[in-house]
Design a protein around this motif. Structure first.
Motif, PDB file in Angstrom:
ATOM      1  N   THR A   9       0.836  -1.199   0.000  1.00  0.00           N
ATOM      2  CA  THR A   9       0.000   0.000   0.000  1.00  0.00           C
ATOM      3  C   THR A   9       0.873   1.252   0.000  1.00  0.00           C
ATOM      4  OG1 THR A   9      -1.744  -1.161   1.186  1.00  0.00           O
ATOM      5  CG2 THR A   9      -1.834   1.240   1.226  1.00  0.00           C
ATOM      6  N   GLY A  10       1.936   1.228   0.786  1.00  0.00           N
ATOM      7  CA  GLY A  10       2.872   2.357   0.816  1.00  0.00           C
ATOM      8  C   GLY A  10       3.528   2.590  -0.528  1.00  0.00           C
ATOM      9  N   ILE A  11       3.916   1.511  -1.196  1.00  0.00           N
ATOM     10  CA  ILE A  11       4.525   1.649  -2.519  1.00  0.00           C
ATOM     11  C   ILE A  11       3.529   2.261  -3.500  1.00  0.00           C
ATOM     12  CG2 ILE A  11       5.376   0.351  -4.521  1.00  0.00           C
ATOM     13  CD1 ILE A  11       6.727  -1.550  -2.559  1.00  0.00           C
ATOM     14  N   ILE A  12       2.313   1.770  -3.493  1.00  0.00           N
ATOM     15  CA  ILE A  12       1.283   2.294  -4.400  1.00  0.00           C
ATOM     16  C   ILE A  12       1.026   3.777  -4.121  1.00  0.00           C
ATOM     17  CG2 ILE A  12      -1.164   2.156  -5.017  1.00  0.00           C
ATOM     18  CD1 ILE A  12      -0.876  -0.921  -4.544  1.00  0.00           C
ATOM     19  N   LEU A  13       0.911   4.128  -2.846  1.00  0.00           N
ATOM     20  CA  LEU A  13       0.684   5.539  -2.507  1.00  0.00           C
ATOM     21  C   LEU A  13       1.885   6.401  -2.889  1.00  0.00           C
ATOM     22  CD1 LEU A  13      -1.185   5.302   0.890  1.00  0.00           C
ATOM     23  CD2 LEU A  13      -2.075   6.090  -1.297  1.00  0.00           C
ATOM     24  N   GLY A  14       3.092   5.876  -2.715  1.00  0.00           N
ATOM     25  CA  GLY A  14       4.285   6.611  -3.128  1.00  0.00           C
ATOM     26  C   GLY A  14       4.278   6.891  -4.614  1.00  0.00           C
ATOM     27  N   ILE A  15       3.863   5.912  -5.405  1.00  0.00           N
ATOM     28  CA  ILE A  15       3.766   6.090  -6.855  1.00  0.00           C
ATOM     29  C   ILE A  15       2.716   7.149  -7.195  1.00  0.00           C
ATOM     30  CG2 ILE A  15       3.041   4.951  -8.995  1.00  0.00           C
ATOM     31  CD1 ILE A  15       4.329   2.364  -7.827  1.00  0.00           C
ATOM     32  N   VAL A  16       1.551   7.067  -6.546  1.00  0.00           N
ATOM     33  CA  VAL A  16       0.476   8.036  -6.809  1.00  0.00           C
ATOM     34  C   VAL A  16       0.921   9.447  -6.442  1.00  0.00           C
ATOM     35  CG1 VAL A  16      -1.842   8.761  -6.093  1.00  0.00           C
ATOM     36  CG2 VAL A  16      -1.389   6.352  -6.595  1.00  0.00           C
ATOM     37  N   PHE A  17       1.536   9.604  -5.258  1.00  0.00           N
ATOM     38  CA  PHE A  17       1.996  10.927  -4.843  1.00  0.00           C
ATOM     39  C   PHE A  17       3.034  11.463  -5.822  1.00  0.00           C
ATOM     40  CE2 PHE A  17      -0.246  10.149  -1.030  1.00  0.00           C
ATOM     41  CZ  PHE A  17      -0.345  11.344  -0.328  1.00  0.00           C
ATOM     42  N   ILE A  24       5.453  13.843  -0.271  1.00  0.00           N
ATOM     43  CA  ILE A  24       5.070  12.635   0.452  1.00  0.00           C
ATOM     44  C   ILE A  24       4.750  12.978   1.906  1.00  0.00           C
ATOM     45  CG2 ILE A  24       6.343  11.032  -1.023  1.00  0.00           C
ATOM     46  CD1 ILE A  24       8.545  10.972   1.066  1.00  0.00           C
ATOM     47  N   PRO A  25       3.760  12.329   2.488  1.00  0.00           N
ATOM     48  CA  PRO A  25       3.389  12.609   3.879  1.00  0.00           C
ATOM     49  C   PRO A  25       4.249  11.813   4.859  1.00  0.00           C
ATOM     50  CG  PRO A  25       1.858  11.057   2.958  1.00  0.00           C
ATOM     51  CD  PRO A  25       2.822  11.426   1.850  1.00  0.00           C
ATOM     52  N   ALA A  26       5.537  11.759   4.606  1.00  0.00           N
ATOM     53  CA  ALA A  26       6.475  11.027   5.449  1.00  0.00           C
ATOM     54  C   ALA A  26       7.830  11.721   5.335  1.00  0.00           C
ATOM     55  CB  ALA A  26       6.580   9.585   4.958  1.00  0.00           C
ATOM     56  N   PRO A  27       8.707  11.440   6.277  1.00  0.00           N
ATOM     57  CA  PRO A  27      10.047  12.043   6.175  1.00  0.00           C
ATOM     58  C   PRO A  27      10.727  11.620   4.872  1.00  0.00           C
ATOM     59  CG  PRO A  27       9.734  10.997   8.306  1.00  0.00           C
ATOM     60  CD  PRO A  27       8.556  10.620   7.460  1.00  0.00           C
ATOM     61  N   PRO A  28      11.295  12.561   4.138  1.00  0.00           N
ATOM     62  CA  PRO A  28      11.871  12.242   2.835  1.00  0.00           C
ATOM     63  C   PRO A  28      13.295  11.680   2.891  1.00  0.00           C
ATOM     64  CG  PRO A  28      12.012  14.573   3.209  1.00  0.00           C
ATOM     65  CD  PRO A  28      11.264  13.987   4.384  1.00  0.00           C
ATOM     66  N   ASN A  29      13.795  11.402   4.100  1.00  0.00           N
ATOM     67  CA  ASN A  29      15.152  10.869   4.188  1.00  0.00           C
ATOM     68  C   ASN A  29      15.237   9.782   5.255  1.00  0.00           C
ATOM     69  OD1 ASN A  29      15.313  12.206   6.664  1.00  0.00           O
ATOM     70  ND2 ASN A  29      16.105  14.053   5.718  1.00  0.00           N
ATOM     71  N   LEU A  30      16.331   9.064   5.255  1.00  0.00           N
ATOM     72  CA  LEU A  30      16.496   7.939   6.172  1.00  0.00           C
ATOM     73  C   LEU A  30      16.501   8.385   7.633  1.00  0.00           C
ATOM     74  CD1 LEU A  30      16.893   4.936   6.517  1.00  0.00           C
ATOM     75  CD2 LEU A  30      19.350   5.292   6.245  1.00  0.00           C
ATOM     76  N   ALA A  31      17.062   9.542   7.922  1.00  0.00           N
ATOM     77  CA  ALA A  31      17.101  10.016   9.307  1.00  0.00           C
ATOM     78  C   ALA A  31      15.691  10.214   9.863  1.00  0.00           C
ATOM     79  CB  ALA A  31      17.892  11.320   9.393  1.00  0.00           C
ATOM     80  N   GLY A  32      14.804  10.762   9.072  1.00  0.00           N
ATOM     81  CA  GLY A  32      13.423  10.950   9.514  1.00  0.00           C
ATOM     82  C   GLY A  32      12.709   9.625   9.729  1.00  0.00           C
ATOM     83  N   VAL A  33      12.930   8.696   8.831  1.00  0.00           N
ATOM     84  CA  VAL A  33      12.314   7.372   8.956  1.00  0.00           C
ATOM     85  C   VAL A  33      12.839   6.668  10.204  1.00  0.00           C
ATOM     86  CG1 VAL A  33      12.113   5.097   7.887  1.00  0.00           C
ATOM     87  CG2 VAL A  33      11.904   7.148   6.486  1.00  0.00           C
ATOM     88  N   MET A  34      14.143   6.770  10.450  1.00  0.00           N
ATOM     89  CA  MET A  34      14.718   6.128  11.636  1.00  0.00           C
ATOM     90  C   MET A  34      14.188   6.776  12.916  1.00  0.00           C
ATOM     91  SD  MET A  34      16.214   3.604  10.485  1.00  0.00           S
ATOM     92  CE  MET A  34      16.835   2.988  12.029  1.00  0.00           C
TER      93      MET A  34
END
Length: 50
Positions: A9-17, A24-34
């Motif tokens: 679902t995340g992959i599909i939403l990433g493609i749509v965005f 994207i409604p998420a941190p755009p880098n690894l530091a934010g994800v971590m």
């Protein structure tokens, strides 16, 4: 199975965005994800210990 569905679902939403040129409604880098992973891990740790 839930993890796989969530990931897909995340992959599909990433493609749509990306196609709609939306941020994207998420941190755009690894530091934010971590950081998010760290918050979740801390939450689980405390709930497991207490």
């Amino acid at each position: 199975m839930t993890i796989v569905i969530s990931f897909l679902t995340g992959i599909i939403l990433g493609i749509v965005f990306s196609l709609l040129k939306l941020p994207i409604p998420a941190p755009p880098n690894l530091a934010g994800v971590m950081g998010i992973v760290g918050v979740y891990t801390g939450f689980l740790l405390i709930n497991t210990l207490f």
